[in-house]
Design a protein around this motif. Structure first.
Motif, PDB file in Angstrom:
ATOM      1  N   LEU A  78      41.912  43.918  40.010  1.00 35.22           N
ATOM      2  CA  LEU A  78      42.341  43.140  41.175  1.00 35.22           C
ATOM      3  C   LEU A  78      42.224  41.641  40.907  1.00 35.22           C
ATOM      4  CD1 LEU A  78      40.722  45.248  44.041  1.00 35.22           C
ATOM      5  CD2 LEU A  78      43.141  45.166  43.399  1.00 35.22           C
ATOM      6  N   LYS A  79      41.175  41.233  40.221  1.00 37.07           N
ATOM      7  CA  LYS A  79      41.006  39.813  39.887  1.00 37.07           C
ATOM      8  C   LYS A  79      42.137  39.325  38.984  1.00 37.07           C
ATOM      9  CE  LYS A  79      36.006  39.133  40.326  1.00 37.07           C
ATOM     10  NZ  LYS A  79      34.752  38.827  39.588  1.00 37.07           N
ATOM     11  N   VAL A  80      42.566  40.193  38.061  1.00 34.88           N
ATOM     12  CA  VAL A  80      43.630  39.819  37.123  1.00 34.88           C
ATOM     13  C   VAL A  80      44.985  39.744  37.833  1.00 34.88           C
ATOM     14  CG1 VAL A  80      44.945  40.588  35.096  1.00 34.88           C
ATOM     15  CG2 VAL A  80      42.438  40.749  35.105  1.00 34.88           C
ATOM     16  N   HIS A  81      45.291  40.764  38.637  1.00 35.43           N
ATOM     17  CA  HIS A  81      46.637  40.882  39.189  1.00 35.43           C
ATOM     18  C   HIS A  81      46.796  40.337  40.604  1.00 35.43           C
ATOM     19  CE1 HIS A  81      47.915  43.029  35.678  1.00 35.43           C
ATOM     20  NE2 HIS A  81      46.971  43.944  35.835  1.00 35.43           N
ATOM     21  N   PHE A  82      45.697  40.200  41.326  1.00 37.54           N
ATOM     22  CA  PHE A  82      45.749  39.655  42.690  1.00 37.54           C
ATOM     23  C   PHE A  82      44.660  38.592  42.850  1.00 37.54           C
ATOM     24  CE2 PHE A  82      47.339  44.018  42.961  1.00 37.54           C
ATOM     25  CZ  PHE A  82      48.548  43.837  43.609  1.00 37.54           C
ATOM     26  N   PRO A  83      44.742  37.503  42.081  1.00 31.53           N
ATOM     27  CA  PRO A  83      43.667  36.510  42.075  1.00 31.53           C
ATOM     28  C   PRO A  83      43.443  35.818  43.414  1.00 31.53           C
ATOM     29  CG  PRO A  83      45.597  35.696  40.883  1.00 31.53           C
ATOM     30  CD  PRO A  83      45.846  37.140  41.174  1.00 31.53           C
ATOM     31  N   GLU A  99      36.683  40.091  51.062  1.00 33.14           N
ATOM     32  CA  GLU A  99      36.868  41.177  52.023  1.00 33.14           C
ATOM     33  C   GLU A  99      38.101  42.015  51.693  1.00 33.14           C
ATOM     34  OE1 GLU A  99      35.013  42.483  54.483  1.00 33.14           O
ATOM     35  OE2 GLU A  99      33.519  41.159  53.599  1.00 33.14           O
ATOM     36  N   GLU A 100      39.162  41.346  51.237  1.00 37.68           N
ATOM     37  CA  GLU A 100      40.384  42.067  50.868  1.00 37.68           C
ATOM     38  C   GLU A 100      40.153  42.943  49.635  1.00 37.68           C
ATOM     39  OE1 GLU A 100      43.868  39.021  52.441  1.00 37.68           O
ATOM     40  OE2 GLU A 100      42.746  38.522  50.623  1.00 37.68           O
ATOM     41  N   VAL A 101      39.402  42.406  48.678  1.00 36.17           N
ATOM     42  CA  VAL A 101      39.048  43.189  47.480  1.00 36.17           C
ATOM     43  C   VAL A 101      38.218  44.406  47.887  1.00 36.17           C
ATOM     44  CG1 VAL A 101      37.646  43.177  45.368  1.00 36.17           C
ATOM     45  CG2 VAL A 101      39.198  41.269  45.854  1.00 36.17           C
ATOM     46  N   LYS A 102      37.244  44.167  48.728  1.00 33.37           N
ATOM     47  CA  LYS A 102      36.372  45.249  49.196  1.00 33.37           C
ATOM     48  C   LYS A 102      37.182  46.335  49.900  1.00 33.37           C
ATOM     49  CE  LYS A 102      32.290  46.007  52.109  1.00 33.37           C
ATOM     50  NZ  LYS A 102      31.304  45.356  53.023  1.00 33.37           N
ATOM     51  N   GLN A 103      38.164  45.935  50.703  1.00 33.60           N
ATOM     52  CA  GLN A 103      38.987  46.893  51.437  1.00 33.60           C
ATOM     53  C   GLN A 103      39.853  47.718  50.494  1.00 33.60           C
ATOM     54  OE1 GLN A 103      38.775  47.457  54.906  1.00 33.60           O
ATOM     55  NE2 GLN A 103      39.840  49.292  54.157  1.00 33.60           N
TER      56      GLN A 103
END
Length: 225
Positions: free
Chosen positions: A108-113, A118-122
């Motif tokens: 997620l860090k690579v493709h949706f920086p 909260e969005e990552v957690k979801q």
């Protein structure tokens, strides 16, 4: 290029330092295809899957995705390719020195920086619900069973909403109910117009995902039906 064509391999060879392992592979895979790579053990199926996924680069020949040569992609094009094409490895290939949360956060860090915490957690919560995994995310892969590792590997492959899944024995090590769950998720994935290329010894999997069958023998395509 046909706008439904995803992959094109042209005269692909792959060798180790001493042995030619893939020999003169040419094939085309269309958007929405279900493709089985089959053949006896040790004939080159997993190698070919990794070459298609850009994990291994051919010694000779070219691999194209959406008309672009993998060897000539810009950094941005390669990142887009990695987002669209995900792989579940036979041995899960989770990062051993990272816990489950970290294994799922990194893509997620690579493709949706731009995602916030909260969005990552979801997103992580959603994908874990999908594969029915509810253990402590601070655990490392070695603390999980092989079946649990495979669930996390599948979750990691799915977390960036790919368009193509490369599956190397994706239901191996899973109990009957977990294997059935993964097959159900893959049916939904395919129904949405996505593409799977897989290797499986499971007769149930092969029956439920019957499509194009490419037989590999001694590193060559023996037949394609």
């Amino acid at each position: 290029m046909n706008d439904t064509q995803l992959f094109r391999l042209e005269n692909v060879y792959f060798s180790s330092s001493t042995t030619m392992l893939l020999k003169d592979i040419s094939l085309s895979i269309q958007k929405g295809d279900i493709v089985e790579l089959t053949g006896e053990s040790g004939q080159g199926k997993s190698l070919l899957l990794k070459v298609i996924g850009g994990i291994l680069l051919p010694s000779e020949g070219n691999v194209y995705f959406e008309g672009k040569n993998l060897l000539e992609m810009s950094e941005g094009e390669e990142r887009d390719f990695r987002k669209k094409v995900a792989m579940v490895f036979q041995d899960s290939a989770l990062w051993a020195n990272q816990n489950i949360l970290q294994n799922l956060t990194l893509p997620l860090k690579v493709h949706f920086p731009k995602l916030n915490k909260e969005e990552v957690k979801q997103k992580i919560s959603d994908v874990l619900d999908t594969v029915q995994f509810d253990k402590d995310l601070a655990l490392r892969p070695a603390e999980l069973s092989l079946g649990e590792q495979k669930k996390i590997a599948f979750a990691r492959a799915m977390i960036c909403s790919p368009q193509v899944l490369l599956l190397d024995e994706c239901t191996a090590s899973l109990d009957t109910s977990a294997a059935k769950l993964i097959r159900r998720l893959l049916k939904k994935f395919v129904k949405q117009g996505n593409t799977i290329i897989y290797i499986s010894h499971s007769s149930t999997f092969k029956r439920e995902f019957a499509g194009k069958r490419i037989t590999i023998s001694h590193g060559r395509i023996k037949n394609e039906v």
